[in-house]
Design an enzyme around this catalytic site. Structure first.
Site, PDB file in Angstrom:
ATOM      1  N   PRO A 183       0.696  -1.363   0.059  1.00  8.68           N
ATOM      2  CA  PRO A 183      -0.002   0.105  -0.016  1.00  8.68           C
ATOM      3  C   PRO A 183       0.937   1.174  -0.123  1.00  8.68           C
ATOM      4  O   PRO A 183       1.744   1.547   0.666  1.00  8.68           O
ATOM      5  CB  PRO A 183      -0.705  -0.107   1.272  1.00  8.68           C
ATOM      6  CG  PRO A 183      -0.092  -1.162   2.247  1.00  8.68           C
ATOM      7  CD  PRO A 183       0.545  -1.949   1.200  1.00  8.68           C
ATOM      8  N   ASN A 184       0.354   2.132  -0.593  1.00  6.28           N
ATOM      9  CA  ASN A 184       0.724   3.712  -0.987  1.00  6.28           C
ATOM     10  C   ASN A 184       2.233   3.774  -1.683  1.00  6.28           C
ATOM     11  O   ASN A 184       2.538   4.811  -1.985  1.00  6.28           O
ATOM     12  CB  ASN A 184       1.226   4.080   0.443  1.00  6.28           C
ATOM     13  CG  ASN A 184      -0.140   4.433   1.342  1.00  6.28           C
ATOM     14  OD1 ASN A 184      -1.273   5.038   0.571  1.00  6.28           O
ATOM     15  ND2 ASN A 184      -0.331   3.896   2.405  1.00  6.28           N
TER      16      ASN A 184
ATOM     17  N   ARG B 179       4.823  12.153  -3.041  1.00  5.68           N
ATOM     18  CA  ARG B 179       4.704  12.589  -1.763  1.00  5.68           C
ATOM     19  C   ARG B 179       5.465  12.152  -0.929  1.00  5.68           C
ATOM     20  O   ARG B 179       6.389  10.901  -1.113  1.00  5.68           O
ATOM     21  CB  ARG B 179       3.293  11.857  -1.310  1.00  5.68           C
ATOM     22  CG  ARG B 179       2.007  12.421  -2.038  1.00  5.68           C
ATOM     23  CD  ARG B 179       1.513  13.683  -1.507  1.00  5.68           C
ATOM     24  NE  ARG B 179      -0.047  13.915  -1.950  1.00  5.68           N
ATOM     25  CZ  ARG B 179      -0.257  14.235  -3.261  1.00  5.68           C
ATOM     26  NH1 ARG B 179       0.845  14.453  -3.980  1.00  5.68           N
ATOM     27  NH2 ARG B 179      -1.450  14.631  -3.623  1.00  5.68           N
TER      28      ARG B 179
ATOM     29  N   TYR C 193      10.916   8.991   1.481  1.00  7.41           N
ATOM     30  CA  TYR C 193      11.114   7.840   0.392  1.00  7.41           C
ATOM     31  C   TYR C 193      11.622   8.156  -1.041  1.00  7.41           C
ATOM     32  O   TYR C 193      11.954   7.400  -1.601  1.00  7.41           O
ATOM     33  CB  TYR C 193       9.518   7.217   0.139  1.00  7.41           C
ATOM     34  CG  TYR C 193       8.923   6.837   1.358  1.00  7.41           C
ATOM     35  CD1 TYR C 193       9.463   5.756   1.984  1.00  7.41           C
ATOM     36  CD2 TYR C 193       7.856   7.471   1.905  1.00  7.41           C
ATOM     37  CE1 TYR C 193       8.770   5.207   3.317  1.00  7.41           C
ATOM     38  CE2 TYR C 193       7.137   6.744   3.028  1.00  7.41           C
ATOM     39  CZ  TYR C 193       7.701   5.894   3.694  1.00  7.41           C
ATOM     40  OH  TYR C 193       7.205   5.304   4.954  1.00  7.41           O
TER      41      TYR C 193
ATOM     42  N   ASN D 263       7.956  -5.719  -1.222  1.00  8.00           N
ATOM     43  CA  ASN D 263       8.071  -4.597  -0.155  1.00  8.00           C
ATOM     44  C   ASN D 263       6.430  -4.759   0.179  1.00  8.00           C
ATOM     45  O   ASN D 263       5.571  -4.016  -0.449  1.00  8.00           O
ATOM     46  CB  ASN D 263       8.391  -3.308  -0.835  1.00  8.00           C
ATOM     47  CG  ASN D 263       8.405  -2.119   0.140  1.00  8.00           C
ATOM     48  OD1 ASN D 263       7.772  -2.453   1.312  1.00  8.00           O
ATOM     49  ND2 ASN D 263       8.935  -1.354   0.023  1.00  8.00           N
TER      50      ASN D 263
ATOM     51  N   ALA E  35       3.205  -1.148   4.735  1.00  6.97           N
ATOM     52  CA  ALA E  35       2.643  -1.122   6.277  1.00  6.97           C
ATOM     53  C   ALA E  35       2.260  -2.515   6.655  1.00  6.97           C
ATOM     54  O   ALA E  35       2.401  -3.061   7.773  1.00  6.97           O
ATOM     55  CB  ALA E  35       1.632  -0.149   6.532  1.00  6.97           C
TER      56      ALA E  35
ATOM     57  N   HIS F  47       4.404  -5.168   9.098  1.00  9.29           N
ATOM     58  CA  HIS F  47       4.206  -5.156  10.428  1.00  9.29           C
ATOM     59  C   HIS F  47       3.061  -5.824  10.975  1.00  9.29           C
ATOM     60  O   HIS F  47       3.095  -6.090  12.277  1.00  9.29           O
ATOM     61  CB  HIS F  47       4.389  -3.639  10.815  1.00  9.29           C
ATOM     62  CG  HIS F  47       5.258  -2.649  10.253  1.00  9.29           C
ATOM     63  ND1 HIS F  47       6.540  -2.983  10.275  1.00  9.29           N
ATOM     64  CD2 HIS F  47       5.213  -1.653   9.169  1.00  9.29           C
ATOM     65  CE1 HIS F  47       7.309  -2.281   9.305  1.00  9.29           C
ATOM     66  NE2 HIS F  47       6.310  -1.502   8.651  1.00  9.29           N
TER      67      HIS F  47
ATOM     68  N   GLU G 112      12.834  -9.722   0.832  1.00  5.89           N
ATOM     69  CA  GLU G 112      11.976  -8.712   1.272  1.00  5.89           C
ATOM     70  C   GLU G 112      12.621  -7.366   1.294  1.00  5.89           C
ATOM     71  O   GLU G 112      14.038  -7.404   1.589  1.00  5.89           O
ATOM     72  CB  GLU G 112      11.760  -8.818   2.896  1.00  5.89           C
ATOM     73  CG  GLU G 112      10.743  -7.753   3.467  1.00  5.89           C
ATOM     74  CD  GLU G 112      10.525  -8.233   5.040  1.00  5.89           C
ATOM     75  OE1 GLU G 112      10.803  -9.114   5.505  1.00  5.89           O
ATOM     76  OE2 GLU G 112       9.960  -7.181   5.808  1.00  5.89           O
TER      77      GLU G 112
ATOM     78  N   HIS H  42      12.928  -2.930   2.003  1.00  5.12           N
ATOM     79  CA  HIS H  42      12.005  -1.733   2.425  1.00  5.12           C
ATOM     80  C   HIS H  42      13.052  -0.476   1.914  1.00  5.12           C
ATOM     81  O   HIS H  42      14.378  -0.736   2.121  1.00  5.12           O
ATOM     82  CB  HIS H  42      12.064  -1.544   3.766  1.00  5.12           C
ATOM     83  CG  HIS H  42      11.199  -2.888   4.419  1.00  5.12           C
ATOM     84  ND1 HIS H  42       9.865  -2.793   4.445  1.00  5.12           N
ATOM     85  CD2 HIS H  42      11.442  -4.123   4.735  1.00  5.12           C
ATOM     86  CE1 HIS H  42       9.329  -3.834   4.795  1.00  5.12           C
ATOM     87  NE2 HIS H  42      10.251  -4.467   5.024  1.00  5.12           N
TER      88      HIS H  42
ATOM     89  N   THR I  44      13.215   2.347   3.416  1.00  2.00           N
ATOM     90  CA  THR I  44      13.787   2.856   4.536  1.00  2.00           C
ATOM     91  C   THR I  44      14.305   1.832   5.664  1.00  2.00           C
ATOM     92  O   THR I  44      13.998   0.581   5.477  1.00  2.00           O
ATOM     93  CB  THR I  44      12.700   3.669   5.558  1.00  2.00           C
ATOM     94  OG1 THR I  44      11.757   2.572   5.821  1.00  2.00           O
ATOM     95  CG2 THR I  44      12.122   4.755   4.794  1.00  2.00           C
TER      96      THR I  44
ATOM     97  N   ARG J 143      13.235   3.162  12.659  1.00  2.00           N
ATOM     98  CA  ARG J 143      11.992   4.353  12.562  1.00  2.00           C
ATOM     99  C   ARG J 143      11.304   4.039  13.645  1.00  2.00           C
ATOM    100  O   ARG J 143      11.601   3.547  14.930  1.00  2.00           O
ATOM    101  CB  ARG J 143      11.214   3.997  11.247  1.00  2.00           C
ATOM    102  CG  ARG J 143      12.122   4.185  10.083  1.00  2.00           C
ATOM    103  CD  ARG J 143      11.461   4.020   8.821  1.00  2.00           C
ATOM    104  NE  ARG J 143      10.140   5.187   8.703  1.00  2.00           N
ATOM    105  CZ  ARG J 143       9.526   5.498   7.931  1.00  2.00           C
ATOM    106  NH1 ARG J 143       9.494   4.533   6.754  1.00  2.00           N
ATOM    107  NH2 ARG J 143       8.384   6.457   7.992  1.00  2.00           N
TER     108      ARG J 143
HETATM  109  O1  CA2 Z   1      10.598   1.499   3.780  1.00  2.00           O
HETATM  110  C1  CA2 Z   1       9.579   0.907   3.456  1.00  2.00           C
HETATM  111  O2  CA2 Z   1       9.736   0.587   2.160  1.00  2.00           O
HETATM  112  C2  CA2 Z   1       8.124   0.649   3.944  1.00  2.00           C
HETATM  113  O3  CA2 Z   1       7.977  -0.721   3.720  1.00  2.00           O
HETATM  114  C3  CA2 Z   1       7.258   1.854   3.381  1.00  2.00           C
HETATM  115  C4  CA2 Z   1       6.138   1.866   3.893  1.00  2.00           C
HETATM  116  C5  CA2 Z   1       6.114   1.805   5.451  1.00  2.00           C
HETATM  117  O4  CA2 Z   1       4.577   1.942   6.176  1.00  2.00           O
HETATM  118  C6  CA2 Z   1       6.768   0.672   6.162  1.00  2.00           C
HETATM  119  O5  CA2 Z   1       6.888   0.916   7.547  1.00  2.00           O
HETATM  120  C7  CA2 Z   1       8.181   0.896   5.517  1.00  2.00           C
HETATM  121  C8  CA2 Z   1       5.146   2.999   3.561  1.00  2.00           C
HETATM  122  C9  CA2 Z   1       5.149   3.210   1.985  1.00  2.00           C
HETATM  123  C10 CA2 Z   1       4.579   4.545   1.715  1.00  2.00           C
HETATM  124  O6  CA2 Z   1       5.067   5.106   0.848  1.00  2.00           O
HETATM  125  C11 CA2 Z   1       4.623   6.384   0.515  1.00  2.00           C
HETATM  126  C12 CA2 Z   1       5.421   6.694  -0.674  1.00  2.00           C
HETATM  127  C13 CA2 Z   1       5.036   8.111  -0.753  1.00  2.00           C
HETATM  128  C14 CA2 Z   1       4.225   8.773  -0.057  1.00  2.00           C
HETATM  129  C15 CA2 Z   1       3.465   8.251   1.060  1.00  2.00           C
HETATM  130  C16 CA2 Z   1       3.940   7.040   1.264  1.00  2.00           C
END
Ligand code: CA2
Length: 169
Positions: free
Chosen positions: A14-15, A22, A27, A78, A81, A84, A102, A104, A106, A111
């Site tokens: 997701p996202n 954004r 990111y 990836n 969220a 978790h 897997e 990520h 970040t 975090r």
């Molecule tokens: O670090 C990562 O790749 C994460 O999987 C990214 C997820 C986050 O929930 C994980 O804890 C770590 C979030 C991806 C959201 O990506 C966005 C990208 C641009 C704008 C908003 C969100």
């Protein structure tokens, strides 16, 4: 007859479709399209097929993982969220019995507390975390290595699967 190419499935949670548009300070500026274009180039050069899937829905991601049972040799994921807390995604990855890498963007260990644990890591051969878009690149290199080893072992075993090999996960 020519050998069929092995196929890598890349799944984004997701996202991640918002990448580059954004939260660039967290990111980075690269879009998902750009990441995928780079990965495609590397995979093709190494002689692999690759395809990409992104969804914001847990059930759709489970379906995509199940689909990999039929059509893919390894999964790079990836889970966003869902990393978790999604036992459904964990169960699906375990069920397909394909090697999982897997990734990520970040470094989740650095975090917020609620991001530090990934359920998915339990079924992954390995995890790449904290290198921005380069995490995907490194994850792909790892997957190429894993699949080449599996292919080599199959060849040595005369085409038969090699039970007990962690690379078969
Ligand atoms: O670090 C990562 O790749 C994460 O999987 C990214 C997820 C986050 O929930 C994980 O804890 C770590 C979030 C991806 C959201 O990506 C966005 C990208 C641009 C704008 C908003 C969100």
């Amino acid at each position: 007859m020519e050998n069929k190419k092995m196929k890598i499935k890349v799944i984004h949670g997701p996202n991640l479709n918002l990448l580059g548009r954004r939260e660039v300070h967290i990111y980075g500026p690269m879009t998902l399209d750009q990441i995928e274009t780079n990965m495609k180039m590397v995979a093709q050069q190494a002689g692999f097929d690759i395809d990409f899937y992104q969804s914001n829905s847990e059930g759709d991601i489970v379906d995509a993982i199940q689909g990999a049972m039929e059509d893919s040799d390894g999964i790079i994921i990836n889970p966003g969220a869902y990393s978790h807390y999604s036992i459904a995604i964990l169960d699906a990855l375990r069920a397909v019995q394909k090697p999982v890498v897997e990734v990520h963007l970040t470094n989740i260990a650095q975090r917020e507390e609620y991001r530090r644990k990934s359920l998915i890591s339990e079924v992954a051969v390995g995890v790449v975390s904290g290198f921005g878009p380069y995490s995907y690149h490194l994850g792909l290199l790892a997957m190429i290595q894993i699949l080449n080893e599996i292919a080599q072992q199959r060849q040595m075993a005369g085409g038969r699967p090699t039970p007990g090999n962690p690379a078969n996960r």
